[in-house]
Write a protein that holds these residues in place. Structure first.
Motif, PDB file in Angstrom:
ATOM      1  N   VAL A 170       0.936  -1.274  -0.085  1.00 29.24           N
ATOM      2  CA  VAL A 170      -0.309   0.162   0.117  1.00 29.24           C
ATOM      3  C   VAL A 170       1.004   1.264   0.213  1.00 29.24           C
ATOM      4  N   ARG A 171       1.926   1.290   0.825  1.00 34.25           N
ATOM      5  CA  ARG A 171       2.935   2.495   0.897  1.00 34.25           C
ATOM      6  C   ARG A 171       3.511   2.849  -0.481  1.00 34.25           C
ATOM      7  N   MET A 172       4.012   1.841  -1.102  1.00 34.64           N
ATOM      8  CA  MET A 172       4.610   2.174  -2.420  1.00 34.64           C
ATOM      9  C   MET A 172       3.674   2.770  -3.411  1.00 34.64           C
ATOM     10  N   HIS A 173       2.376   2.120  -3.302  1.00 38.54           N
ATOM     11  CA  HIS A 173       1.423   2.434  -4.474  1.00 38.54           C
ATOM     12  C   HIS A 173       0.900   4.016  -3.979  1.00 38.54           C
ATOM     13  N   LEU A 174       0.814   4.161  -2.782  1.00 43.61           N
ATOM     14  CA  LEU A 174       0.489   5.486  -2.661  1.00 43.61           C
ATOM     15  C   LEU A 174       1.489   6.576  -2.835  1.00 43.61           C
ATOM     16  N   GLU A 175       2.766   6.328  -2.774  1.00 40.08           N
ATOM     17  CA  GLU A 175       3.882   6.938  -3.473  1.00 40.08           C
ATOM     18  C   GLU A 175       3.620   7.236  -4.862  1.00 40.08           C
ATOM     19  N   ILE A 176       3.376   6.115  -5.513  1.00 42.37           N
ATOM     20  CA  ILE A 176       3.239   6.389  -7.042  1.00 42.37           C
ATOM     21  C   ILE A 176       2.242   7.284  -7.282  1.00 42.37           C
ATOM     22  N   LEU A 177       0.987   7.355  -6.552  1.00 41.86           N
ATOM     23  CA  LEU A 177      -0.065   8.342  -6.942  1.00 41.86           C
ATOM     24  C   LEU A 177       0.310   9.517  -6.324  1.00 41.86           C
ATOM     25  N   ASP A 178       1.236   9.862  -5.566  1.00 40.52           N
ATOM     26  CA  ASP A 178       1.624  11.130  -4.918  1.00 40.52           C
ATOM     27  C   ASP A 178       2.476  11.744  -5.788  1.00 40.52           C
ATOM     28  N   LEU A 179       3.837  11.143  -6.186  1.00 39.24           N
ATOM     29  CA  LEU A 179       4.869  11.570  -6.800  1.00 39.24           C
ATOM     30  C   LEU A 179       4.801  11.717  -8.222  1.00 39.24           C
ATOM     31  N   LEU A 180       4.199  10.751  -8.926  1.00 40.50           N
ATOM     32  CA  LEU A 180       4.355  10.537 -10.326  1.00 40.50           C
ATOM     33  C   LEU A 180       3.852  11.582 -11.002  1.00 40.50           C
ATOM     34  N   PRO A 181       2.506  11.964 -10.482  1.00 43.24           N
ATOM     35  CA  PRO A 181       1.943  13.269 -11.039  1.00 43.24           C
ATOM     36  C   PRO A 181       2.769  14.705 -11.138  1.00 43.24           C
ATOM     37  N   VAL A 182       3.854  14.722 -10.173  1.00 45.50           N
ATOM     38  CA  VAL A 182       4.648  15.845  -9.946  1.00 45.50           C
ATOM     39  C   VAL A 182       5.936  15.453 -10.927  1.00 45.50           C
ATOM     40  N   VAL A 184       6.370  13.321 -13.517  1.00 43.03           N
ATOM     41  CA  VAL A 184       6.136  13.125 -14.899  1.00 43.03           C
ATOM     42  C   VAL A 184       6.158  14.273 -15.903  1.00 43.03           C
ATOM     43  N   PRO A 185       5.403  15.640 -15.518  1.00 46.27           N
ATOM     44  CA  PRO A 185       5.648  16.538 -16.362  1.00 46.27           C
ATOM     45  C   PRO A 185       6.923  17.056 -16.802  1.00 46.27           C
ATOM     46  N   GLN A 186       7.977  16.715 -15.745  1.00 44.61           N
ATOM     47  CA  GLN A 186       9.232  17.204 -16.109  1.00 44.61           C
ATOM     48  C   GLN A 186      10.037  16.253 -16.917  1.00 44.61           C
ATOM     49  N   VAL A 187       9.437  15.049 -17.500  1.00 45.64           N
ATOM     50  CA  VAL A 187       9.986  14.083 -18.223  1.00 45.64           C
ATOM     51  C   VAL A 187       9.217  14.070 -19.674  1.00 45.64           C
ATOM     52  N   HIS A 188      10.165  14.536 -20.665  1.00 44.38           N
ATOM     53  CA  HIS A 188       9.832  14.711 -21.995  1.00 44.38           C
ATOM     54  C   HIS A 188       9.142  13.348 -22.414  1.00 44.38           C
ATOM     55  N   GLY A 189       8.014  13.626 -23.117  1.00 45.29           N
ATOM     56  CA  GLY A 189       7.188  12.476 -23.837  1.00 45.29           C
ATOM     57  C   GLY A 189       6.486  11.543 -23.093  1.00 45.29           C
ATOM     58  N   LEU A 190       6.377  11.953 -21.498  1.00 51.79           N
ATOM     59  CA  LEU A 190       5.432  10.977 -21.168  1.00 51.79           C
ATOM     60  C   LEU A 190       4.351  11.727 -20.520  1.00 51.79           C
ATOM     61  N   ALA A 191       2.954  11.115 -20.649  1.00 48.98           N
ATOM     62  CA  ALA A 191       1.686  11.497 -20.312  1.00 48.98           C
ATOM     63  C   ALA A 191       1.419  11.068 -18.723  1.00 48.98           C
ATOM     64  N   ALA A 195       1.812   7.013 -17.593  1.00 54.88           N
ATOM     65  CA  ALA A 195       2.984   6.665 -16.662  1.00 54.88           C
ATOM     66  C   ALA A 195       2.491   6.045 -15.355  1.00 54.88           C
ATOM     67  N   ILE A 196       1.377   6.448 -14.867  1.00 59.43           N
ATOM     68  CA  ILE A 196       1.009   5.994 -13.640  1.00 59.43           C
ATOM     69  C   ILE A 196       0.478   4.346 -13.795  1.00 59.43           C
ATOM     70  N   GLN A 197      -0.066   4.331 -14.841  1.00 61.26           N
ATOM     71  CA  GLN A 197      -0.702   2.962 -14.990  1.00 61.26           C
ATOM     72  C   GLN A 197       0.417   1.988 -14.919  1.00 61.26           C
ATOM     73  N   THR A 198       1.314   2.513 -15.813  1.00 58.80           N
ATOM     74  CA  THR A 198       2.568   1.583 -16.034  1.00 58.80           C
ATOM     75  C   THR A 198       3.299   1.578 -14.870  1.00 58.80           C
ATOM     76  N   ALA A 199       3.628   2.431 -13.902  1.00 57.26           N
ATOM     77  CA  ALA A 199       4.194   2.194 -12.677  1.00 57.26           C
ATOM     78  C   ALA A 199       3.436   1.317 -11.725  1.00 57.26           C
ATOM     79  N   GLU A 200       2.101   1.446 -11.712  1.00 60.95           N
ATOM     80  CA  GLU A 200       1.381   0.354 -10.856  1.00 60.95           C
ATOM     81  C   GLU A 200       1.749  -0.797 -11.248  1.00 60.95           C
ATOM     82  N   ARG A 201       1.571  -1.290 -12.489  1.00 58.69           N
ATOM     83  CA  ARG A 201       1.574  -2.621 -13.115  1.00 58.69           C
ATOM     84  C   ARG A 201       3.181  -3.101 -12.743  1.00 58.69           C
TER      85      ARG A 201
END
Length: 227
Positions: A170-182, A184-191, A195-201
């Motif tokens: 649970v903790r790592m999944h919540l980290e994905i939800l909290d941090l990736l939206p911040v 991802v916009p800094q990484v060119h070519g990712l939406a 990106a979140i769905q890939t990280a979760e999988r």
């Protein structure tokens, strides 16, 4: 006969709000200031209403915090109960993937609530931390039950403490939800969404390899959430 002077306007009249609007405002203020520092006046200002209106719905800011927990956690617990039904004979990794789907569906759009809970776990006043443990513990117990079923079926390692296995999932999944939206916009070519769905999988696949009784056994294909 002279007319009495017209009454001076006293500014815009505060509008009426319902309990859910007050809770939305309270969540914003609690997330920003913490429960201890927050005031009912600040909550009323956030909601755009008279502070007296809060007392029509809630006895105190602590009661508002409890109502926030009650608004978010029970739907999650009910979803997890269905997933953890012992009659469900699907492979454990698929059921754990559904656990992540429940968190994603119910909490992914509510970063303010996640921030609030995290802050109060760390700095919460006496009584508040116990409330959080009670509410969150109900959800964690369902995940733990699922993992214990996996151990009994020979799918999950017997030397793995179920509490820690639940925490890491649970903790790592919540980290994905909290941090990736911040991030991802800094990484060119990712939406953000893919990106979140890939990280979760990827996280579930890595997690399963770590807890599986047979780490070499492949993780079953994981469907998209909602599919």
């Amino acid at each position: 006969m002279p007319q009495p002077p017209a009454a001076r306007p006293r500014g815009p009249k505060p509008h009426r709000v319902d309990a859910d609007q007050l809770l939305d405002a309270a969540q914003e203020v609690f997330s920003r200031e913490g429960l201890r520092a927050a005031s009912l006046r600040a909550i009323a200002r956030q909601a755009g209403c008279d502070p007296a209106l809060i007392y029509y719905h809630f006895a105190s800011k602590e009661a508002m915090f409890t109502a926030l927990l009650d608004r978010r956690i029970p739907p999650l617990v009910e979803a997890l109960k269905r997933i953890a039904d012992p009659a469900d004979e699907r492979p454990t990794p698929l059921r754990l993937w559904e656990v992540m789907g429940a968190f994603h569906r119910i909490l992914s759009r509510d970063s303010g609530f996640r921030s609030l809970i995290r802050g109060e776990i760390v700095r919460g006043t006496e009584g508040i931390q116990e409330q959080i443990q009670t509410f969150v513990g109900r959800a964690a117990q369902q995940v733990r039950a699922l993992l214990e079923q996996g151990t009994a079926r020979g799918e999950v390692r017997t030397d793995l403490p179920p509490f820690l296995a639940t925490f890491f999932l649970v903790r790592m999944h919540l980290e994905i939800l909290d941090l990736l939206p911040v991030i991802v916009p800094q990484v060119h070519g990712l939406a953000e969404k893919p990106a979140i769905q890939t990280a979760e999988r990827v996280w579930l696949q890595l997690y399963w390899r770590g807890i599986a009784a047979d780490p070499a056994a492949p993780c079953p294909p994981l469907p998209d959430f909602g599919a």
